[in-house]
Design an enzyme around this catalytic site. Structure first.
Site, PDB file in Angstrom:
ATOM      1  CG  HIS A 192      39.854 -13.359 -19.390  1.00  0.00           C
ATOM      2  ND1 HIS A 192      40.965 -13.758 -19.769  1.00  0.00           N
ATOM      3  CD2 HIS A 192      39.754 -12.176 -20.079  1.00  0.00           C
ATOM      4  CE1 HIS A 192      41.808 -12.839 -20.326  1.00  0.00           C
ATOM      5  NE2 HIS A 192      40.970 -11.713 -20.738  1.00  0.00           N
ATOM      6  CB  CYS A 206      43.773 -19.530 -21.329  1.00  0.00           C
ATOM      7  SG  CYS A 206      42.837 -19.056 -19.693  1.00  0.00           S
TER       8      CYS A 206
HETATM    9  N1  ARG Z   1      48.506 -13.526 -18.790  1.00  0.00           N
HETATM   10  C1  ARG Z   1      47.309 -13.293 -19.704  1.00  0.00           C
HETATM   11  C2  ARG Z   1      46.440 -12.170 -19.368  1.00  0.00           C
HETATM   12  O1  ARG Z   1      46.375 -11.853 -18.412  1.00  0.00           O
HETATM   13  C3  ARG Z   1      46.516 -14.439 -19.300  1.00  0.00           C
HETATM   14  C4  ARG Z   1      45.461 -15.015 -20.331  1.00  0.00           C
HETATM   15  C5  ARG Z   1      44.553 -15.827 -19.907  1.00  0.00           C
HETATM   16  N2  ARG Z   1      43.642 -16.099 -20.849  1.00  0.00           N
HETATM   17  C6  ARG Z   1      42.099 -16.422 -20.768  1.00  0.00           C
HETATM   18  N3  ARG Z   1      41.406 -16.470 -21.830  1.00  0.00           N
HETATM   19  N4  ARG Z   1      41.589 -16.181 -19.425  1.00  0.00           N
HETATM   20  O2  ARG Z   1      45.806 -11.556 -20.510  1.00  0.00           O
END
Ligand code: ARG
Length: 273
Positions: A165, A259
């Site tokens: 991300h 996050c």
């Molecule tokens: N386990 C989640 C996923 O893989 C973690 C999300 C983390 N969020 C972020 N904004 N980077 O989607």
């Protein structure tokens, strides 16, 4: 001065129940009491800074609902709901949509067939939307948003699966300032960032893997996971102070401070009007 407003979701049903990024391992799992304590410490650190926290109701069977950054993208009173790539997370959407509809936001959806993971992949720095794509979101989704609210969108390809991300490798601090981890981008992406943001602070690998870029900015305070002293020293020179909160229970799911939050009133670095 306006009061910062952030959406969070308590980790009552948080856990590692599937593996959709390289950080997640079901066999390693997370420790619920530690996760609760860490989440609470983040919450309290934000409250101490004068942030008004809004809470979502945790839902059984939705372990990643804690990562409210992925709910969608805020733009004024408009909430652009995510279209998650993975079905296990797409099930969160009705709960996020309901919360926003109940809180006087307009809930809008992207056309079908475009993946988009909200503030995880779309971050305003000034008037421009910096948008990560390939691993989770599609470039087309970002372009659609740019057209909808008439803002320039700069798509950045994410090339390292650990930084899946945009908010894991890029963090706007102010309209002309950001931190980033250059190797998470290709040469073109790095050039785009370097030519559009006048002041950049580079994060190095040992701190990047501790999610140094996944920081919450409130005024001149930057809240992030422990163990990024080098970045903290750099930020200090720029007039920022760091608040460290141990968040390793959430790094097990591939997330950290940023996050776990969604800024409802506009990020410090965002210019909406
Ligand atoms: N386990 C989640 C996923 O893989 C973690 C999300 C983390 N969020 C972020 N904004 N980077 O989607």
């Amino acid at each position: 001065m306006r009061t910062p407003r952030i959406l969070m979701c308590p980790p009552d049903f948080y856990g590692i129940e599937y593996e959709i990024n390289p950080w997640m391992s079901r066999s390693r799992g997370s420790t619920p009491e530690r996760a609760h304590q860490q989440w609470r410490n983040l919450h309290d650190a934000l409250v101490k800074l004068g942030v008004k926290i809004e809470l979502m109701q945790p839902q059984k069977g939705l372990p990643d609902l804690v990562f409210t950054a992925n709910a969608g993208l805020m733009f004024g009173r408009r909430f652009f709901s995510s279209r998650f790539r993975h079905e296990v997370r797409a099930r969160e959407t009705p709960f996020f949509d309901a919360w926003f509809a109940d809180h006087e936001f307009t809930v809008e959806h992207l056309p079908e067939g475009m993946y988009f993971e909200g503030a995880g992949d779309a971050l305003f720095c000034g008037r421009t939307l910096f948008a990560g794509y390939r691993i989770r979101s599609d470039a087309a989704g970002h372009q659609h948003l740019g057209k909808t609210f008439k803002r320039m969108v700069l798509p950045l390809e994410l090339v390292d699966p650990r930084f899946y991300h945009l908010d894991t490798c890029f963090c706007p601090l102010a309209p002309d300032e950001a931190i980033y981890f250059p190797p998470a981008f290709d040469a073109y992406g790095r050039k785009v960032i370097e030519s559009h943001i006048p002041r950049l602070l580079e994060v190095e690998e040992p701190e990047a893997v501790r999610f140094a870029c996944n920081a919450v900015v409130v005024g001149k305070t930057v809240i992030l996971n422990t163990g990024s002293d080098r970045l903290a020293a750099g930020l200090k020179k720029w007039g920022y102070q760091c608040v460290f909160v141990e968040l390793d229970e959430f790094i097990k799911a591939g997330g950290s401070a940023k996050c776990l939050t969604l800024r409802l009133d506009g990020e410090e670095a965002a210019i909406w009007n």
